[in-house]
Design a protein around this motif. Structure first.
Motif, PDB file in Angstrom:
ATOM      1  N   GLY A   1      24.243  -6.074  10.837  1.00  0.00           N
ATOM      2  CA  GLY A   1      23.779  -7.127  11.735  1.00  0.00           C
ATOM      3  C   GLY A   1      23.323  -6.570  13.068  1.00  0.00           C
ATOM      4  N   MET A   2      24.055  -5.613  13.593  1.00  0.00           N
ATOM      5  CA  MET A   2      23.663  -4.992  14.862  1.00  0.00           C
ATOM      6  C   MET A   2      22.333  -4.259  14.711  1.00  0.00           C
ATOM      7  SD  MET A   2      24.397  -4.479  18.029  1.00  0.00           S
ATOM      8  CE  MET A   2      26.154  -4.875  18.163  1.00  0.00           C
ATOM      9  N   THR A   3      22.165  -3.539  13.596  1.00  0.00           N
ATOM     10  CA  THR A   3      20.908  -2.820  13.363  1.00  0.00           C
ATOM     11  C   THR A   3      19.739  -3.785  13.298  1.00  0.00           C
ATOM     12  OG1 THR A   3      22.028  -1.021  12.208  1.00  0.00           O
ATOM     13  CG2 THR A   3      19.681  -1.313  11.750  1.00  0.00           C
ATOM     14  N   ARG A   4      19.918  -4.874  12.578  1.00  0.00           N
ATOM     15  CA  ARG A   4      18.819  -5.839  12.453  1.00  0.00           C
ATOM     16  C   ARG A   4      18.525  -6.527  13.777  1.00  0.00           C
ATOM     17  NH1 ARG A   4      19.596  -8.504   6.402  1.00  0.00           N
ATOM     18  NH2 ARG A   4      19.226  -6.546   5.276  1.00  0.00           N
ATOM     19  N   ALA A   5      19.552  -6.744  14.578  1.00  0.00           N
ATOM     20  CA  ALA A   5      19.316  -7.321  15.902  1.00  0.00           C
ATOM     21  C   ALA A   5      18.492  -6.361  16.758  1.00  0.00           C
ATOM     22  CB  ALA A   5      20.647  -7.632  16.580  1.00  0.00           C
ATOM     23  N   MET A   6      18.780  -5.058  16.650  1.00  0.00           N
ATOM     24  CA  MET A   6      18.014  -4.062  17.395  1.00  0.00           C
ATOM     25  C   MET A   6      16.558  -4.037  16.934  1.00  0.00           C
ATOM     26  SD  MET A   6      19.652  -2.667  19.810  1.00  0.00           S
ATOM     27  CE  MET A   6      18.428  -1.388  20.097  1.00  0.00           C
ATOM     28  N   VAL A   7      16.346  -4.120  15.626  1.00  0.00           N
ATOM     29  CA  VAL A   7      14.979  -4.134  15.098  1.00  0.00           C
ATOM     30  C   VAL A   7      14.214  -5.343  15.637  1.00  0.00           C
ATOM     31  CG1 VAL A   7      13.581  -4.367  13.010  1.00  0.00           C
ATOM     32  CG2 VAL A   7      15.553  -2.830  13.025  1.00  0.00           C
ATOM     33  N   ALA A   8      14.875  -6.507  15.615  1.00  0.00           N
ATOM     34  CA  ALA A   8      14.223  -7.720  16.117  1.00  0.00           C
ATOM     35  C   ALA A   8      13.913  -7.594  17.611  1.00  0.00           C
ATOM     36  CB  ALA A   8      15.120  -8.931  15.859  1.00  0.00           C
ATOM     37  N   LEU A   9      14.872  -7.063  18.371  1.00  0.00           N
ATOM     38  CA  LEU A   9      14.688  -6.932  19.817  1.00  0.00           C
ATOM     39  C   LEU A   9      13.518  -6.017  20.142  1.00  0.00           C
ATOM     40  CD1 LEU A   9      15.723  -7.524  22.678  1.00  0.00           C
ATOM     41  CD2 LEU A   9      17.258  -5.548  22.441  1.00  0.00           C
ATOM     42  N   ARG A  10      13.340  -4.951  19.357  1.00  0.00           N
ATOM     43  CA  ARG A  10      12.267  -4.008  19.637  1.00  0.00           C
ATOM     44  C   ARG A  10      10.887  -4.613  19.393  1.00  0.00           C
ATOM     45  NH1 ARG A  10      13.862   2.036  17.460  1.00  0.00           N
ATOM     46  NH2 ARG A  10      15.644   2.393  18.819  1.00  0.00           N
ATOM     47  N   GLY A  11      10.841  -5.717  18.712  1.00  0.00           N
ATOM     48  CA  GLY A  11       9.567  -6.397  18.529  1.00  0.00           C
ATOM     49  C   GLY A  11       9.173  -7.268  19.700  1.00  0.00           C
ATOM     50  N   TRP A  12      10.084  -7.474  20.653  1.00  0.00           N
ATOM     51  CA  TRP A  12       9.800  -8.327  21.808  1.00  0.00           C
ATOM     52  C   TRP A  12       8.910  -7.604  22.808  1.00  0.00           C
ATOM     53  CZ3 TRP A  12      14.346 -11.806  23.781  1.00  0.00           C
ATOM     54  CH2 TRP A  12      14.848 -12.550  22.707  1.00  0.00           C
ATOM     55  N   ARG A  13       8.134  -8.376  23.548  1.00  0.00           N
ATOM     56  CA  ARG A  13       7.300  -7.806  24.604  1.00  0.00           C
ATOM     57  C   ARG A  13       8.166  -7.207  25.715  1.00  0.00           C
ATOM     58  NH1 ARG A  13       4.287  -9.959  21.033  1.00  0.00           N
ATOM     59  NH2 ARG A  13       2.114 -10.504  21.449  1.00  0.00           N
ATOM     60  N   VAL A  14       9.327  -7.795  25.956  1.00  0.00           N
ATOM     61  CA  VAL A  14      10.232  -7.260  26.971  1.00  0.00           C
ATOM     62  C   VAL A  14      10.622  -5.831  26.619  1.00  0.00           C
ATOM     63  CG1 VAL A  14      12.517  -7.479  28.010  1.00  0.00           C
ATOM     64  CG2 VAL A  14      11.132  -9.521  27.619  1.00  0.00           C
ATOM     65  N   SER A  15      10.918  -5.601  25.352  1.00  0.00           N
ATOM     66  CA  SER A  15      11.263  -4.258  24.900  1.00  0.00           C
ATOM     67  C   SER A  15      10.091  -3.300  25.099  1.00  0.00           C
ATOM     68  CB  SER A  15      11.670  -4.292  23.424  1.00  0.00           C
ATOM     69  OG  SER A  15      11.947  -3.001  22.951  1.00  0.00           O
ATOM     70  N   GLN A  16       8.891  -3.769  24.815  1.00  0.00           N
ATOM     71  CA  GLN A  16       7.709  -2.924  25.009  1.00  0.00           C
ATOM     72  C   GLN A  16       7.507  -2.600  26.491  1.00  0.00           C
ATOM     73  OE1 GLN A  16       4.300  -4.634  22.921  1.00  0.00           O
ATOM     74  NE2 GLN A  16       5.667  -5.401  21.329  1.00  0.00           N
ATOM     75  N   LEU A  17       7.822  -3.567  27.348  1.00  0.00           N
ATOM     76  CA  LEU A  17       7.722  -3.327  28.790  1.00  0.00           C
ATOM     77  C   LEU A  17       8.708  -2.243  29.213  1.00  0.00           C
ATOM     78  CD1 LEU A  17       6.552  -4.166  31.562  1.00  0.00           C
ATOM     79  CD2 LEU A  17       8.403  -5.859  31.710  1.00  0.00           C
ATOM     80  N   VAL A  18       9.920  -2.311  28.693  1.00  0.00           N
ATOM     81  CA  VAL A  18      10.933  -1.302  29.011  1.00  0.00           C
ATOM     82  C   VAL A  18      10.486   0.076  28.508  1.00  0.00           C
ATOM     83  CG1 VAL A  18      13.291  -0.548  28.529  1.00  0.00           C
ATOM     84  CG2 VAL A  18      12.834  -2.947  29.071  1.00  0.00           C
ATOM     85  N   GLN A  19       9.949   0.116  27.261  1.00  0.00           N
ATOM     86  CA  GLN A  19       9.478   1.385  26.709  1.00  0.00           C
ATOM     87  C   GLN A  19       8.365   1.985  27.561  1.00  0.00           C
ATOM     88  OE1 GLN A  19       8.504   0.199  22.635  1.00  0.00           O
ATOM     89  NE2 GLN A  19      10.163   1.486  21.882  1.00  0.00           N
ATOM     90  N   ARG A  20       7.457   1.128  28.021  1.00  0.00           N
ATOM     91  CA  ARG A  20       6.359   1.628  28.847  1.00  0.00           C
ATOM     92  C   ARG A  20       6.889   2.166  30.171  1.00  0.00           C
ATOM     93  NH1 ARG A  20       0.890  -1.812  29.482  1.00  0.00           N
ATOM     94  NH2 ARG A  20       1.084  -1.581  27.209  1.00  0.00           N
ATOM     95  N   GLY A  21       7.863   1.467  30.741  1.00  0.00           N
ATOM     96  CA  GLY A  21       8.454   1.949  31.984  1.00  0.00           C
ATOM     97  C   GLY A  21       9.157   3.281  31.808  1.00  0.00           C
ATOM     98  N   MET A  22       9.884   3.430  30.709  1.00  0.00           N
ATOM     99  CA  MET A  22      10.570   4.699  30.438  1.00  0.00           C
ATOM    100  C   MET A  22       9.567   5.825  30.238  1.00  0.00           C
ATOM    101  SD  MET A  22      13.623   3.415  27.903  1.00  0.00           S
ATOM    102  CE  MET A  22      14.202   5.098  27.620  1.00  0.00           C
ATOM    103  N   ALA A  23       8.464   5.524  29.543  1.00  0.00           N
ATOM    104  CA  ALA A  23       7.431   6.544  29.341  1.00  0.00           C
ATOM    105  C   ALA A  23       6.826   6.961  30.674  1.00  0.00           C
ATOM    106  CB  ALA A  23       6.353   6.016  28.407  1.00  0.00           C
ATOM    107  N   TRP A  24       6.615   5.990  31.568  1.00  0.00           N
ATOM    108  CA  TRP A  24       6.042   6.290  32.881  1.00  0.00           C
ATOM    109  C   TRP A  24       6.990   7.165  33.700  1.00  0.00           C
ATOM    110  CZ3 TRP A  24       7.276   4.886  38.038  1.00  0.00           C
ATOM    111  CH2 TRP A  24       6.257   5.145  38.969  1.00  0.00           C
ATOM    112  N   LEU A  25       8.303   6.953  33.499  1.00  0.00           N
ATOM    113  CA  LEU A  25       9.300   7.739  34.220  1.00  0.00           C
ATOM    114  C   LEU A  25       9.612   9.059  33.524  1.00  0.00           C
ATOM    115  CD1 LEU A  25      11.789   4.860  35.128  1.00  0.00           C
ATOM    116  CD2 LEU A  25      10.279   6.080  36.709  1.00  0.00           C
TER     117      LEU A  25
END
Length: 828
Positions: free
Chosen positions: A242-266
């Motif tokens: 259940g935790m794994t599937r929640a992580m998969v679902a969360l990574r599909g969110w735009r918020v997650s993509q925003l965080v990923q882009r910020g981490m890449a920039w840093l």
């Protein structure tokens, strides 16, 4: 990018496991310290309840005031509700503002009628810079009447590595059309490299929304190293599905993509260069690791959910066990059993080492006895069982050999192949499920392979099937399944020869695959296998056996491909292959026409768009080529890898046009998107070197060497920069290393000789130049190099014959003429 209605996974819903906790047995023991306790019983009652506040006098027990209970309830709700509202509002705002991408598996073409693979799906599981992408396909939605739609699910073995043109799904397609003429089949291969069943579940649920008739599931090799597996580098392993599937679902969110882009920039956005199997070298997982039990349980649940998704859509399922190379693929890593005493380890090593000597001497029986003795001390070492299997095979014991090879596979601590228990999980999942049928590929391969189990007769390396292996799987599938509306096959099962004729497989394809495999096994973890020397020898022999691709051979391949297209007129891969052959034959106009036909049906195929740019360049239509590369960048299907390649190609064109500054910017844009882009580093280093920016040029060549230490060309390029800086020792060091990787590279040898001579190490340099001349006796550059070295060493008389030969081989060779003049003036 518009697409079909969203599945449960797309909407961010997860399926957490049921909470089985029952709270604390003690509760909260705090009390109001200003209040005296009337009796021992009352104190006990108070502590059991864990309540804080004034007790009711009439009942002798404390109960919180109604207002305070509501306050705690409000606080708890706020802890959940406020972050949910915040993230929900942020997510909605990002979507409305057009930020980010949809990460469902499918997308729609702009006209809305055709469904294709979404290149951004992999962002749920990998860093965006190296995310794996679906293959190229297209199907209509809704499905055309009378069409039988088949989805193939799996990872690289199902996708068809190293060339998807010859995957088992392609053989299935050919066979079905031959066996059921007049019927329309769509075999859609949804497999992706490096994924596992955690990734297949959302793919299967998305497939279920598109009127499937059959699911073919071939998965199991990546359950440990794939995303969220116990041996992965992509997503932390959790025992909670259940935790794994929640992580998969969360990574599909735009918020997650925003965080990923910020981490890449840093600078913390994760890996930026795909390193394949090398990613996992530090993640060994022993056979008794408890995480494997959890991984197998999750695999079973994932397979069950895939079957349920198919059945919910009215589709049948063929669930395949997974075959691997047992006989000709040694373990990638071995471990001793935990707790092995030092003295026992020494005894084990003595027996093992003596067994190796006996095996090398051809004494298989004696070696097997020693290995068996060692196994009584420690039975957990994979390499021991592989050697034992080889000995038993040499002794004629095929069954015993296969058993030992399988044991070696199960104990391999770098788990790039499925093991016997994962295959058992597949068999158990298929049992008793309505509409699900087992295709026991492992058992079929064991029965069809040579003594000792499957080997290079069915596989390229550890787990990827060759043409024979893929044909075998396809044959089992088409004979086990009857398409809806068909009582029985209307034609015989096609032969292997008929299938490869329909796929236009020929010598050039064999050679391309042989070169790819030979390159692969020169990299970790293959270089660490105990049988690597034999694998390398065999791979190099396959490459050496390749015939020269002369015009006659190319014409023959073109004719075979054109003939196959008459039988399969809409086959995208055949059309692309024909275009490639036309380019090699100099028919760039014909290739352009063919590639444009492909792009009419598959506008999302950005690789084909890049090939179109190459065809236009061959016609010297640079402006049109640049337009093709710009079209890639403007495409809604342009992922970071495609964009990097488009910028790189733009740089190549601009460089050829003499627009150096624009070329540099294009290469830099490619590297910004893909910091590990080897060709962009190389070309940018060459441009900067020509511009005299030698330190910057050297940095780019060093980046290539860091990524690919065995790449001879990169070391030669760096050495040439050192030449211009007159750093002769540094140049010689790079060239000596290059020759360790490619001992017969004439260019590296000539440059090394020159560097040594420039460093006044005349004898060493001349020896290297003579060795180069032995390898290339009719090369003007080799004669000139040796002549120039002899002249510099004061041996003008010896130099003259070589310089004269250089001029005879290459009339007008200015450097040789100047050297010859100097040698004669020096008395030569």
């Amino acid at each position: 990018m518009s697409r079909r209605r969203k599945s449960k996974a797309d909407r961010g819903q997860s399926e957490p496991e049921q909470d089985r906790s029952h709270g604390s047995a003690r509760g909260d023991e705090s009390t109001n310290q200003n209040e005296s306790r009337a009796s021992k019983d009352r104190a006990a009652h108070d502590s059991e309840g864990g309540n804080i506040g004034r007790a009711s006098a009439s009942h002798g027990a404390r109960r919180p005031p109604a207002g305070r209970g509501r306050l705690w309830l409000f606080r708890a709700a706020a802890l959940v509700l406020i972050p949910t509202l915040f993230f929900g509002a942020t997510e909605l705002g990002l979507r409305l503002g057009g930020f980010g991408v949809d990460t469902g598996y499918f997308a729609r073409l702009p006209d809305g009628d055709a469904v294709v693979g979404n290149p951004f799906f992999g962002w749920r599981f990998f860093p965006p810079a190296i995310a794996r992408v679906p293959g190229v396909f297209r199907f209509e939605d809704p499905k055309r009447a009378g069409t039988v739609r088949i989805f193939v699910l799996g990872s690289s073995a199902a996708q068809g590595f190293p060339d998807p043109s010859y995957s088992f799904s392609r053989f299935v397609d050919v066979m079905l059309h031959r066996m059921h003429p007049g019927r329309r089949f769509e075999v859609i291969n949804t497999a992706m490299v490096a994924i596992n069943s955690h990734v297949l579940v959302p793919i299967a649920r998305d497939c279920a929304e598109h009127e499937p008739d059959l699911f073919i599931v071939y998965e199991g090799n990546n359950e440990v190293v794939g995303p969220f597996g116990p041996g992965t580098v992509f997503g932390r392993f959790s025992t909670s599905l259940g935790m794994t599937r929640a992580m998969v679902a969360l990574r599909g969110w735009r918020v997650s993509q925003l965080v990923q882009r910020g981490m890449a920039w840093l600078g913390g956005g994760g890996e930026t260069q795909w390193r394949g199997m090398e990613f996992f070298l530090g993640n060994q997982v022993a056979a008794n690791d408890s995480r494997l039990d959890a991984a197998r349980e999750q695999f079973a649940r994932n397979l069950g959910d895939i079957c349920d998704a198919a059945r919910g859509a009215g589709a049948k399922v063929l669930l395949c066990t997974v075959g691997v190379n047992l006989r000709d693929c040694a373990p990638f890593a071995s471990m001793h059993r935990s707790g092995l005493a030092e003295a026992d380890a020494a005894k084990w090593k003595a027996l093992y080492d003596e067994g190796v000597k006996r095996e090398d001497a051809g004494d298989a029986s004696g070696a097997a006895d020693l290995f068996m003795q060692a196994s009584k001390i420690d039975d957990a070492t994979a390499d021991l069982h592989f050697r034992l299997g080889r000995c038993r095979r040499a002794m004629g014991d095929g069954d015993g050999a296969r058993e030992a090879f399988a044991r070696a596979r199960d104990l391999d601590t770098l788990r790039f192949r499925t093991d016997s228990r994962f295959n058992a999980t597949i068999r158990d999942t298929a049992k008793g499920r309505e509409g699900v049928r087992l295709i026991d590929v492992e058992a079929v391969m064991n029965s069809e392979a040579a003594a000792g189990g499957p080997g290079n007769d069915l596989f390229y390396e550890h787990c990827h099937m060759n043409l024979r292996g893929n044909y075998l799987i396809a044959r089992e599938i088409v004979t086990a399944w009857t398409p809806p509306g068909s009582e029985a096959p209307r034609g015989p099962t096609p032969s292997f020869e008929e299938c490869i004729a329909d796929l236009a497989y020929g010598e050039s394809d064999r050679c391309a695959i042989a070169k790819e495999v030979a390159s692969l096994i020169e990299q970790p973890p293959f270089v660490n296998q105990l049988d690597h020397a034999q694998q390398r020898t065999a791979a190099r022999a396959d490459v050496a056996a390749c015939a020269t691709e002369d015009r006659a051979a190319l014409e023959q391949a073109r004719q075979a491909t054109a003939t196959a297209l008459t039988r399969r007129p809409n086959d995208r891969l055949l059309m692309k292959k024909l275009a490639g052959l036309e380019l090699k034959l100099g028919d760039a106009t014909g290739a352009e026409k063919r590639l444009r036909e492909v792009l009419k049906q598959y506008p999302q195929d950005l690789t084909t768009t890049a090939e179109l740019g190459a065809a236009l360049l061959q016609q010297k239509r640079a402006a049109d080529a640049l337009q093709a590369f710009d079209a890639i960048l403007a495409s809604p299907f342009c992922d970071p890898a495609s964009a990097a390649e488009a910028h790189f190609n733009t740089g190549v064109v601009r460089d050829a046009l003499g627009e150096k500054d624009v070329a540099v910017r294009a290469y830099e844009q490619a590297l910004a998107l893909k910091p590990g882009h080897i060709k962009a580093h190389t070309n940018l280093g060459l441009v900067l070197s020509r511009e005299g920016k030698l330190d910057e040029a050297a940095a780019h060549h060093r980046a290539v060497i860091a990524a690919q230490p065995d790449l001879t060309l990169a070391r030669i390029n760096l050495a040439l920069v050192y030449f211009r800086q007159q750093k002769w020792a540094e140049a010689a060091s790079e060239l000596e290393t290059a020759l360790q990787h490619q001992p017969r590279d004439v260019t590296a040898m000539l440059l090394l000789g020159e560097a040594l001579v420039q460093a006044k190490r005349f004898d060493e340099g001349i020896a290297r130049l003579r060795a180069a001349l032995e390898l290339a006796p009719r090369t003007a550059e080799a004669h000139n190099g040796l002549g120039a070295a002899l002249l510099r060493a004061g041996r003008a008389k010896e130099a003259v014959p070589h310089l004269e030969t250089a001029l005879r081989l290459k009339p007008g060779y200015a450097a040789a003429a100047a050297n010859l003049k100097a040698a004669r003036q020096a008395g030569g």
